[in-house]
Each structure stands twice: as C-alpha cells, then as structure tokens.
Write a protein that holds these residues in place. Structure first.
Motif, PDB file in Angstrom:
ATOM      1  N   GLY A  86     -11.614  19.839  19.096  1.00  0.00           N
ATOM      2  CA  GLY A  86     -11.294  18.612  18.374  1.00  0.00           C
ATOM      3  C   GLY A  86      -9.850  18.203  18.554  1.00  0.00           C
ATOM      4  N   ILE A  87      -9.621  16.899  18.438  1.00  0.00           N
ATOM      5  CA  ILE A  87      -8.285  16.312  18.525  1.00  0.00           C
ATOM      6  C   ILE A  87      -8.112  15.360  17.352  1.00  0.00           C
ATOM      7  CG2 ILE A  87      -6.748  14.844  19.890  1.00  0.00           C
ATOM      8  CD1 ILE A  87      -8.153  15.802  22.365  1.00  0.00           C
ATOM      9  N   LEU A  88      -6.956  15.389  16.738  1.00  0.00           N
ATOM     10  CA  LEU A  88      -6.667  14.506  15.614  1.00  0.00           C
ATOM     11  C   LEU A  88      -5.643  13.464  16.049  1.00  0.00           C
ATOM     12  CD1 LEU A  88      -7.099  13.914  12.583  1.00  0.00           C
ATOM     13  CD2 LEU A  88      -5.125  15.383  12.111  1.00  0.00           C
ATOM     14  N   LEU A  89      -6.029  12.195  15.982  1.00  0.00           N
ATOM     15  CA  LEU A  89      -5.122  11.080  16.272  1.00  0.00           C
ATOM     16  C   LEU A  89      -4.647  10.507  14.949  1.00  0.00           C
ATOM     17  CD1 LEU A  89      -7.210   9.228  19.033  1.00  0.00           C
ATOM     18  CD2 LEU A  89      -5.592  11.103  19.329  1.00  0.00           C
ATOM     19  N   TYR A  90      -3.340  10.438  14.778  1.00  0.00           N
ATOM     20  CA  TYR A  90      -2.828   9.889  13.524  1.00  0.00           C
ATOM     21  C   TYR A  90      -1.745   8.859  13.813  1.00  0.00           C
ATOM     22  CZ  TYR A  90       1.150  13.088  14.083  1.00  0.00           C
ATOM     23  OH  TYR A  90       2.263  13.748  14.557  1.00  0.00           O
ATOM     24  N   GLY A  91      -1.659   7.897  12.933  1.00  0.00           N
ATOM     25  CA  GLY A  91      -0.690   6.816  13.084  1.00  0.00           C
ATOM     26  C   GLY A  91      -1.078   5.636  12.221  1.00  0.00           C
ATOM     27  N   PRO A  92      -0.219   4.629  12.125  1.00  0.00           N
ATOM     28  CA  PRO A  92      -0.510   3.460  11.286  1.00  0.00           C
ATOM     29  C   PRO A  92      -1.749   2.712  11.753  1.00  0.00           C
ATOM     30  CG  PRO A  92       1.806   3.511  11.968  1.00  0.00           C
ATOM     31  CD  PRO A  92       1.099   4.552  12.767  1.00  0.00           C
ATOM     32  N   THR A 193      -6.863   9.049  11.677  1.00  0.00           N
ATOM     33  CA  THR A 193      -6.428   8.809  10.306  1.00  0.00           C
ATOM     34  C   THR A 193      -5.007   8.272  10.307  1.00  0.00           C
ATOM     35  OG1 THR A 193      -6.065   9.833   8.134  1.00  0.00           O
ATOM     36  CG2 THR A 193      -5.589  11.175  10.059  1.00  0.00           C
ATOM     37  N   ASN A 194      -4.665   7.571   9.241  1.00  0.00           N
ATOM     38  CA  ASN A 194      -3.277   7.176   9.039  1.00  0.00           C
ATOM     39  C   ASN A 194      -2.634   8.014   7.937  1.00  0.00           C
ATOM     40  OD1 ASN A 194      -4.945   5.883   7.083  1.00  0.00           O
ATOM     41  ND2 ASN A 194      -3.281   4.495   6.559  1.00  0.00           N
ATOM     42  N   ARG A 195      -3.385   9.011   7.448  1.00  0.00           N
ATOM     43  CA  ARG A 195      -2.864   9.919   6.422  1.00  0.00           C
ATOM     44  C   ARG A 195      -3.221  11.360   6.799  1.00  0.00           C
ATOM     45  NH1 ARG A 195      -4.876   8.487   0.687  1.00  0.00           N
ATOM     46  NH2 ARG A 195      -6.898   8.774   1.739  1.00  0.00           N
ATOM     47  N   PRO A 196      -2.539  11.935   7.770  1.00  0.00           N
ATOM     48  CA  PRO A 196      -2.912  13.279   8.229  1.00  0.00           C
ATOM     49  C   PRO A 196      -2.730  14.359   7.172  1.00  0.00           C
ATOM     50  CG  PRO A 196      -0.818  12.584   9.206  1.00  0.00           C
ATOM     51  CD  PRO A 196      -1.396  11.382   8.512  1.00  0.00           C
ATOM     52  N   ASN A 197      -1.790  14.176   6.268  1.00  0.00           N
ATOM     53  CA  ASN A 197      -1.544  15.195   5.240  1.00  0.00           C
ATOM     54  C   ASN A 197      -2.604  15.197   4.150  1.00  0.00           C
ATOM     55  OD1 ASN A 197       0.824  16.079   6.507  1.00  0.00           O
ATOM     56  ND2 ASN A 197       2.047  14.500   5.486  1.00  0.00           N
ATOM     57  N   SER A 198      -3.495  14.184   4.157  1.00  0.00           N
ATOM     58  CA  SER A 198      -4.568  14.136   3.168  1.00  0.00           C
ATOM     59  C   SER A 198      -5.803  14.907   3.615  1.00  0.00           C
ATOM     60  CB  SER A 198      -4.962  12.680   2.881  1.00  0.00           C
ATOM     61  OG  SER A 198      -3.862  11.952   2.361  1.00  0.00           O
ATOM     62  N   ILE A 199      -5.814  15.373   4.868  1.00  0.00           N
ATOM     63  CA  ILE A 199      -6.963  16.103   5.395  1.00  0.00           C
ATOM     64  C   ILE A 199      -6.895  17.556   4.957  1.00  0.00           C
ATOM     65  CG2 ILE A 199      -8.148  16.776   7.531  1.00  0.00           C
ATOM     66  CD1 ILE A 199      -6.960  14.319   8.838  1.00  0.00           C
ATOM     67  N   ARG A 208     -10.687  24.222  15.628  1.00  0.00           N
ATOM     68  CA  ARG A 208     -11.242  23.002  15.024  1.00  0.00           C
ATOM     69  C   ARG A 208     -10.503  21.807  15.612  1.00  0.00           C
ATOM     70  NH1 ARG A 208     -11.523  26.269   9.296  1.00  0.00           N
ATOM     71  NH2 ARG A 208     -13.427  27.419   9.810  1.00  0.00           N
ATOM     72  N   PHE A 209      -9.565  21.249  14.888  1.00  0.00           N
ATOM     73  CA  PHE A 209      -8.733  20.205  15.484  1.00  0.00           C
ATOM     74  C   PHE A 209      -7.500  20.886  16.078  1.00  0.00           C
ATOM     75  CE2 PHE A 209     -11.275  17.584  12.605  1.00  0.00           C
ATOM     76  CZ  PHE A 209     -11.645  16.571  13.478  1.00  0.00           C
ATOM     77  N   ASP A 210      -7.644  21.272  17.350  1.00  0.00           N
ATOM     78  CA  ASP A 210      -6.611  22.081  18.000  1.00  0.00           C
ATOM     79  C   ASP A 210      -5.308  21.319  18.195  1.00  0.00           C
ATOM     80  OD1 ASP A 210      -9.419  22.885  19.727  1.00  0.00           O
ATOM     81  OD2 ASP A 210      -8.345  24.470  18.672  1.00  0.00           O
ATOM     82  N   LYS A 211      -5.414  20.035  18.531  1.00  0.00           N
ATOM     83  CA  LYS A 211      -4.235  19.251  18.866  1.00  0.00           C
ATOM     84  C   LYS A 211      -4.129  18.040  17.947  1.00  0.00           C
ATOM     85  CE  LYS A 211      -3.299  21.831  22.457  1.00  0.00           C
ATOM     86  NZ  LYS A 211      -2.079  22.678  22.513  1.00  0.00           N
ATOM     87  N   GLU A 212      -2.895  17.690  17.608  1.00  0.00           N
ATOM     88  CA  GLU A 212      -2.616  16.506  16.803  1.00  0.00           C
ATOM     89  C   GLU A 212      -1.667  15.612  17.595  1.00  0.00           C
ATOM     90  OE1 GLU A 212      -1.219  17.538  12.937  1.00  0.00           O
ATOM     91  OE2 GLU A 212      -2.944  18.838  12.476  1.00  0.00           O
ATOM     92  N   ILE A 213      -2.064  14.370  17.792  1.00  0.00           N
ATOM     93  CA  ILE A 213      -1.309  13.443  18.636  1.00  0.00           C
ATOM     94  C   ILE A 213      -0.915  12.232  17.805  1.00  0.00           C
ATOM     95  CG2 ILE A 213      -1.369  12.018  20.706  1.00  0.00           C
ATOM     96  CD1 ILE A 213      -3.386  13.953  21.877  1.00  0.00           C
ATOM     97  N   ASP A 214       0.355  11.931  17.824  1.00  0.00           N
ATOM     98  CA  ASP A 214       0.895  10.809  17.057  1.00  0.00           C
ATOM     99  C   ASP A 214       0.760   9.523  17.870  1.00  0.00           C
ATOM    100  OD1 ASP A 214       2.234   9.108  15.377  1.00  0.00           O
ATOM    101  OD2 ASP A 214       4.229   9.930  15.767  1.00  0.00           O
ATOM    102  N   ILE A 215       0.035   8.555  17.336  1.00  0.00           N
ATOM    103  CA  ILE A 215      -0.086   7.231  17.949  1.00  0.00           C
ATOM    104  C   ILE A 215       0.762   6.294  17.093  1.00  0.00           C
ATOM    105  CG2 ILE A 215      -1.650   5.468  18.834  1.00  0.00           C
ATOM    106  CD1 ILE A 215      -2.160   8.213  19.999  1.00  0.00           C
ATOM    107  N   GLY A 216       2.039   6.191  17.437  1.00  0.00           N
ATOM    108  CA  GLY A 216       2.982   5.467  16.595  1.00  0.00           C
ATOM    109  C   GLY A 216       3.132   4.001  16.963  1.00  0.00           C
TER     110      GLY A 216
END
Length: 359
Positions: A86-92, A193-199, A208-216
């Motif tokens: 899994g990959i987690l994309l986070y940003g506004p 998500t735009n709220r990664p700290n809420s997960i 699980r979500f091995d990588k987290e990538i910031d889409i800023g």
C-alpha cells in the motif's frame, strides 16, 4: 468474421452482399479468432502520465512502487523481497491525488477499483465489513488491480480517538484484509487523504501502507506545467504568456489551475456573445475559427478564481496599517524592513543584497 492484425475482429463476408444492419437476430460466425477480453471503461478512457502535471518527483516514485510489482512480479520473486502492499498519498484537496492514481492504473493496464470513504461506511458494522471484503475479493479476482481508497481517514480513523464501534471494527477488518493480501497477488492499495494524522497508526507501518508520499501545492514550475496541460487543446492567441500566469498563481493547486483555464474559455465565449446565435442549431464555421483565448481572458480568470486554500480560511484582507502607526521601536522596524519587506518587494535583488553585505 476473422481476427485482424491489431487483435480486433474484421468482417470477412456478409449475407446479403450489400450493406447490412446488425440486429438482435443477426447470426455472427467467428473463425480463427480469439475471444476478446472486454477492457475496463476507465482503463481505456482514463488519464495517462501526459495528463498529470506538477508531480514529477512523486510520479517517478509511485511508478517504481506500483508499476513494477503489477507488471513484473517475477522481478521481486527473483530478488527474494516482498513488494509494497500500500501507498498513502496525502496533501490538500485538488492537488491531483485521484488523478495520479487513475493515471497509474491506466498506464499499467491494471483494473481500477475505487472506494469512497463516506460511501462505504454503513450504520451496521457487518455491512461495512462485507463491503470491504467484496472489494478486496473483486480486486484479487481481476488482478492486476489497484484499490484506490479516497478519503481513507473516513474509513480508518484513529481508533483511540473515535467513539464509534462501527469505525473500530472497520479499521480492524481493513488491517486483516491488507495483511491477508499475498505479497505477489498483484494487488496494490493506494489511500488518499488530506489528514494523514487522523488515520489509525496501525495502518502506517511496514506491510500495510509502506510508503507515504506528499502531494503538495505546486511551485512556479509545476504550475506552468499544469497550465500547459490544461490549455493544450485551447486555441491560444500569440499574446498569451503562461509563464506570467504561472508566477501569479501562488497557492493555486491543480484543480484551481484547471478551473482557471475553464473560466478563461468561458470569458472568451462571453466576448463573442454578440455574434453568436444561441437559437440556431449550429454555429457558423467562421465564428468558431475566430475563437481564441487571449491574455486578458486568462488575467480575468486569475482574478475571479479563488485558490482552494483561501476558500477554507475565508477572505484574506491586507491590513491598512503603516510603519507610521507604530510608535518607537525604530531599530526593530528598520531590521524588519531589511529582512522582510525589502526581499518581498524586490525579489530580484536578493543576490545583489548578499554581495553588498559581504563587502
């Protein structure tokens, strides 16, 4: 019907010999042809890498993490390592997280399954868990697949901070499903998500979500790339300067820049309303050929398009306070003018300013 060179069916003969219409009762005889696998509609019409701008570094990283395991699983088997699940994309909002996931699915030829967080949640914990199980089972059956979870913070909130029993059970079910995925099952889970700290923190670990990538928010270069992509099919006049527009759109995300181009096109139409006959069935070809977006249209669109960040914070006003309204503190005001005001008003003189200070 026979199989053509490109893999599609080709009509070899008809009865009668003249033009025919294919109707429900028409009999079709196939020979030397293979069954045609119906492609997913989103895979055929989905965006490609050329339609995604402003995420050059992130795209290269995601292609490495997603495309390689889906296309070449034997590569990881040979090396004796397990690919990411899994990959987690986070940003506004509006930075292109969903567009990026769709482009990866389209380019890799993977089946694309979308899970919208608020839609999958049910008042009954059992129903929500069944919905998740069905999605994962479908993805494994149609592998290679990408499961895209939009607004994953609604599906898997932090269990320590939520009071709902349904949410806690759904998080546990999601953890079980991700752990149950075979490392080489050619199924990738992408969360946005735009709220990664809420997960829930249990999801944000290896396996699980091995990588987290910031889409800023895009910078000046990224904004120019996004503007060029969104305006590539627009008839632009010679006076259009996209670089200038890109410099003046600080804080605009990808969705804002797409809206800016759309507004510019509508402004171009408004300028031609006096020669357009809205009651006519067709528009004169000469009028269509005369339509082109000029620089004034883009400037107008920039002024009326509000960045997403400002929509969340409300109207931003420039205070009407000057240095003369502040009494005393002359040394502090002078230092602030040199370190804050001057660089903002004269950004091109920063290098020269450093040279003067070193003399």
């Amino acid at each position: 019907m026979r199989e053509a060179r490109d893999g599609r069916g080709a009509v070899e003969d008809t009865d009668p010999d003249e033009c025919v219409v294919v109707a429900p009762g028409t009999e079709v005889f196939c020979h030397d042809a293979h069954p045609v696998k119906q492609e997913d509609e989103e895979r055929l019409d989905g965006p490609g890498y050329d339609d995604v701008g402003g995420v050059r570094k992130q795209l290269a990283q995601i292609r490495e993490l997603v495309e390689l395991p889906l296309r070449h699983p034997k590569l990881f088997k040979t090396l004796g390592v397990k690919p990411s699940k899994g990959i987690l994309l986070y940003g506004p909002h509006g930075t292109g997280k969903t567009l990026l996931a769709r482009a990866i699915a389209a380019e890799s030829g993977a089946n694309f399954v979308v899970i919208n967080g608020p839609e999958i949640m049910s008042m009954m914990a059992g129903q929500s868990k069944d919905n998740l199980r069905k999605v994962f089972a479908q993805a494994e059956a149609q592998a290679p697949s990408i499961i895209f979870m939009d607004e994953i913070d609604a599906i898997a909130p932090n269990r320590e901070k939520t009071h709902g029993e349904v949410e806690r059970r759904v998080v546990s079910q999601l953890l079980t499903l991700m752990d149950g995925l075979c490392p080489r099952a050619q199924v990738m889970v992408i969360g946005a998500t735009n709220r990664p700290n809420s997960i829930d923190p249990a999801l944000r670990r290896f396996g699980r979500f091995d990588k987290e990538i910031d889409i800023g928010v895009p910078d000046e270069v990224d904004s120019l790339e996004i503007l060029r992509i969104n305006s590539k099919d627009m008839p632009l006049s010679d006076d259009v300067d996209l670089e200038r527009i890109g410099k003046d759109t600080h804080g605009f995300v990808g969705a804002d820049l797409a809206a800016l181009c759309s507004e510019a096109a509508f402004q171009c139409i408004r300028q031609k309303m006096d020669v357009l006959d809205l009651e006519a069935d067709t528009i004169d070809v000469e009028v269509l050929n005369s339509m082109s977006v000029i620089m004034d249209d883009l400037v107008h669109a920039k002024e009326v398009t509000k960045p997403s960040a400002l929509r969340e914070t409300g109207l931003v006003e420039v205070p009407k306070v000057s240095w003369e309204d502040v009494g005393g503190l002359e040394d502090v005001k002078l230092e602030l003018q040199e370190t804050v005001q001057y660089p903002v008003e004269h950004p091109g003189n920063r290098g020269r300013e450093k040279t003067i200070y070193h003399m």
